[in-house]
Motif scaffolding. Structure first.
Motif, PDB file in Angstrom:
ATOM      1  N   ARG A  41       0.899  -1.102   0.066  1.00  0.00           N
ATOM      2  CA  ARG A  41      -0.144   0.000   0.087  1.00  0.00           C
ATOM      3  C   ARG A  41       0.830   1.153   0.146  1.00  0.00           C
ATOM      4  N   LYS A  42       0.342   2.474  -0.614  1.00  0.00           N
ATOM      5  CA  LYS A  42       1.096   3.591  -0.650  1.00  0.00           C
ATOM      6  C   LYS A  42       0.589   4.464   0.611  1.00  0.00           C
ATOM      7  N   CYS A  43       1.159   4.227   1.851  1.00  0.00           N
ATOM      8  CA  CYS A  43       0.516   4.624   2.970  1.00  0.00           C
ATOM      9  C   CYS A  43       1.976   5.116   3.685  1.00  0.00           C
ATOM     10  N   SER A  44       1.864   6.034   4.722  1.00  0.00           N
ATOM     11  CA  SER A  44       2.950   6.592   5.233  1.00  0.00           C
ATOM     12  C   SER A  44       2.801   6.427   6.846  1.00  0.00           C
ATOM     13  N   PHE A  45       3.854   6.144   7.572  1.00  0.00           N
ATOM     14  CA  PHE A  45       3.945   5.771   8.891  1.00  0.00           C
ATOM     15  C   PHE A  45       4.887   7.011   9.532  1.00  0.00           C
ATOM     16  N   VAL A  46       4.121   7.902  10.460  1.00  0.00           N
ATOM     17  CA  VAL A  46       4.965   8.938  10.763  1.00  0.00           C
ATOM     18  C   VAL A  46       5.015   9.056  12.277  1.00  0.00           C
ATOM     19  N   CYS A  47       6.349   9.213  12.828  1.00  0.00           N
ATOM     20  CA  CYS A  47       6.414   9.165  14.229  1.00  0.00           C
ATOM     21  C   CYS A  47       5.592  10.255  15.122  1.00  0.00           C
ATOM     22  N   ALA A  48       4.956   9.829  16.109  1.00  0.00           N
ATOM     23  CA  ALA A  48       3.922  10.567  16.601  1.00  0.00           C
ATOM     24  C   ALA A  48       4.613  11.048  18.151  1.00  0.00           C
ATOM     25  N   ILE A  49       5.858  10.709  18.308  1.00  0.00           N
ATOM     26  CA  ILE A  49       6.582  11.085  19.470  1.00  0.00           C
ATOM     27  C   ILE A  49       8.084  11.110  19.012  1.00  0.00           C
ATOM     28  N   GLY A  50       8.807  11.851  19.958  1.00  0.00           N
ATOM     29  CA  GLY A  50      10.342  11.913  19.629  1.00  0.00           C
ATOM     30  C   GLY A  50      11.031  10.626  20.029  1.00  0.00           C
ATOM     31  N   GLY A  51      12.172  10.394  19.900  1.00  0.00           N
ATOM     32  CA  GLY A  51      13.159   9.309  20.165  1.00  0.00           C
ATOM     33  C   GLY A  51      13.787   9.381  21.476  1.00  0.00           C
ATOM     34  N   ILE A 107       7.817  15.325  23.824  1.00  0.00           N
ATOM     35  CA  ILE A 107       7.540  15.901  22.587  1.00  0.00           C
ATOM     36  C   ILE A 107       6.619  14.935  21.600  1.00  0.00           C
ATOM     37  N   GLY A 108       5.341  15.321  21.699  1.00  0.00           N
ATOM     38  CA  GLY A 108       4.535  14.254  20.662  1.00  0.00           C
ATOM     39  C   GLY A 108       3.335  14.674  20.761  1.00  0.00           C
ATOM     40  N   LEU A 109       2.232  13.773  20.157  1.00  0.00           N
ATOM     41  CA  LEU A 109       0.786  14.131  19.985  1.00  0.00           C
ATOM     42  C   LEU A 109       0.122  14.262  21.381  1.00  0.00           C
ATOM     43  N   SER A 110      -0.835  15.217  21.691  1.00  0.00           N
ATOM     44  CA  SER A 110      -1.498  15.307  23.094  1.00  0.00           C
ATOM     45  C   SER A 110      -2.764  14.785  22.652  1.00  0.00           C
ATOM     46  N   ILE A 111      -3.547  14.762  23.943  1.00  0.00           N
ATOM     47  CA  ILE A 111      -4.808  14.124  23.925  1.00  0.00           C
ATOM     48  C   ILE A 111      -5.739  14.936  22.818  1.00  0.00           C
ATOM     49  N   SER A 112      -5.570  16.231  22.918  1.00  0.00           N
ATOM     50  CA  SER A 112      -6.348  16.920  22.074  1.00  0.00           C
ATOM     51  C   SER A 112      -6.164  16.746  20.689  1.00  0.00           C
ATOM     52  N   ASP A 113      -4.721  16.292  20.221  1.00  0.00           N
ATOM     53  CA  ASP A 113      -4.469  16.066  18.816  1.00  0.00           C
ATOM     54  C   ASP A 113      -4.920  14.735  18.553  1.00  0.00           C
ATOM     55  N   LEU A 114      -4.824  13.611  19.410  1.00  0.00           N
ATOM     56  CA  LEU A 114      -5.365  12.428  19.190  1.00  0.00           C
ATOM     57  C   LEU A 114      -6.973  12.581  18.979  1.00  0.00           C
ATOM     58  N   ALA A 115      -7.635  13.499  19.435  1.00  0.00           N
ATOM     59  CA  ALA A 115      -9.075  13.744  19.589  1.00  0.00           C
ATOM     60  C   ALA A 115      -9.465  13.948  18.143  1.00  0.00           C
ATOM     61  N   GLU A 171       8.461   8.353   8.085  1.00  0.00           N
ATOM     62  CA  GLU A 171       8.997   9.676   8.524  1.00  0.00           C
ATOM     63  C   GLU A 171       9.121   9.722  10.071  1.00  0.00           C
ATOM     64  N   THR A 172      10.666  10.362  10.310  1.00  0.00           N
ATOM     65  CA  THR A 172      10.957  10.330  11.511  1.00  0.00           C
ATOM     66  C   THR A 172      10.658  11.755  12.097  1.00  0.00           C
ATOM     67  N   LEU A 173      10.556  11.928  13.506  1.00  0.00           N
ATOM     68  CA  LEU A 173      10.472  13.220  14.092  1.00  0.00           C
ATOM     69  C   LEU A 173      11.837  13.382  14.805  1.00  0.00           C
ATOM     70  N   TYR A 174      12.547  14.324  14.196  1.00  0.00           N
ATOM     71  CA  TYR A 174      13.770  14.531  14.679  1.00  0.00           C
ATOM     72  C   TYR A 174      13.791  15.532  16.045  1.00  0.00           C
TER      73      TYR A 174
END
Length: 326
Positions: free
Chosen positions: A136-146, A266-274, A172-175
């Motif tokens: 599939r042509k989908c994207s996996f993006v980091c939702a939190i730092g490393g 550093i990452g998605l918050s509850i309001s982002d997830l909503a 896609e990496t979250l730098y």
């Protein structure tokens, strides 16, 4: 010479596995057809399991957990519950839950889908238990730092890469580091153009894969050195029961807890997830039932993936501690 024998055995092992598992031939028929002993057929079938040539999974019948799922959906207003059978071994339990999530992804991912990916063993297990998926042509993006201490298995960047390999998409990496010293530094990092670009893409995700953490001295956050056992103990005394993706610490009723640990990741918050259509919360360990209940009560979870024991415990806890918001 040994390499030639090894290559021949691998070829024979694959042929035997195909005849046995795909074409349904018996070991006796295979032995006669390929002119090899029954003992060797059995040995190569075992080796095919051990080396990952063959993946055999036993799926529970949908009716086995139908009533549990129905009650979880009714009680918490979620879209679906993926309930895995109980296993005494933690790794087997984690793999069972992760397999259900992997199957859910295989049914729902489409070309152009964006998946925001969190950190942790349960999220990492999804990549390890994804098999035979069409590209599939989908994207996996980091939702939190490393985090260096998280290692390859638990870090979102490595999980994204493994998922992209299994599903044929890109990652896609979250730098940015997962944890910083204070909320002010976190806010400054959010202003960095590179960080902001990846975070904005994660916020536009169609699906989010997140773990639910428990607040204990044995939690991943303590093992990684993010927080001390003393900080964890203080958080528990203040009513913290868990975290969502290592970012938001919550109390039993899904409210943000008051703790100095809050606001440093550093990452998605509850309001982002909503705003994400399908937030999949994955938690296999039986120590996490209270944290899962708090996460469900935030109202942002769409899909819960857990064990039968956890599902029963969550329902009993919900009856014993009525949600103050409802």
């Amino acid at each position: 010479m040994d390499e030639k024998i090894e290559s021949a055995d691998i070829s024979l092992m694959t042929e035997i596995a195909t005849l046995y598992y795909v074409e349904g031939e018996t070991q006796e028929v295979i032995s006669k057809r390929l002119n090899v002993s029954r003992v060797k057929v059995g040995r190569l079938l075992k080796r095919a399991h051990a080396e990952g040539v063959v993946d055999v999974r036993v799926r529970q019948h949908p009716s086995a957990s139908a009533e549990l799922e129905k009650e979880l959906l009714r009680r918490f207003n979620i879209k679906r519950a993926l309930i895995a059978l109980d296993h005494a071994d933690e790794d087997t339990q984690r793999a069972g839950v992760a397999s259900l999530v992997a199957d859910h992804l295989s049914r729902t991912l489409r070309d152009g889908s964006i998946v925001a990916v969190g950190m942790g063993r349960n999220v990492g297990a999804v990549a390890e238990n994804t098999f035979d998926q069409g590209e599939r042509k989908c994207s996996f993006v980091c939702a939190i730092g490393g985090s260096l201490r998280a290692g390859e298995y638990m870090n979102p960047d490595h999980i994204c890469r493994r998922l992209a390999m299994k599903f044929g998409g890109d990652s896609e990496t979250l730098y940015a580091p997962a944890l910083v010293q204070n909320p002010e530094l976190r806010d400054a990092m959010y202003e960095n153009p590179t960080v902001r670009q990846t975070m904005d893409r994660a916020r536009r995700a169609d699906i989010a894969l997140i773990g639910v953490g428990d607040v204990s001295e044995n939690s991943n956050m303590v093992r990684m050195g993010w927080f001390s056992p003393e900080e964890i103990a203080e958080a528990r005394l203040s009513g913290t029961v868990g975290d969502m993706m290592g970012y938001d610490f919550i109390d039993l009723y899904g409210n943000p807890s008051v703790t100095p640990m809050q606001g440093r990741v550093i990452g998605l918050s509850i309001s982002d997830l909503a705003r994400i259509p399908d937030v999949i919360a994955i938690a296999s360990e039986n120590t996490k039932a209270v944290g899962i209940l708090g996460a469900l009560r935030t109202g942002v979870i769409d899909t819960l993936a857990t064990s039968v024991t956890n599902a029963h415990t969550i329902l009993r806890l919900d009856e014993a501690t009525p949600d103050s918001k409802g």
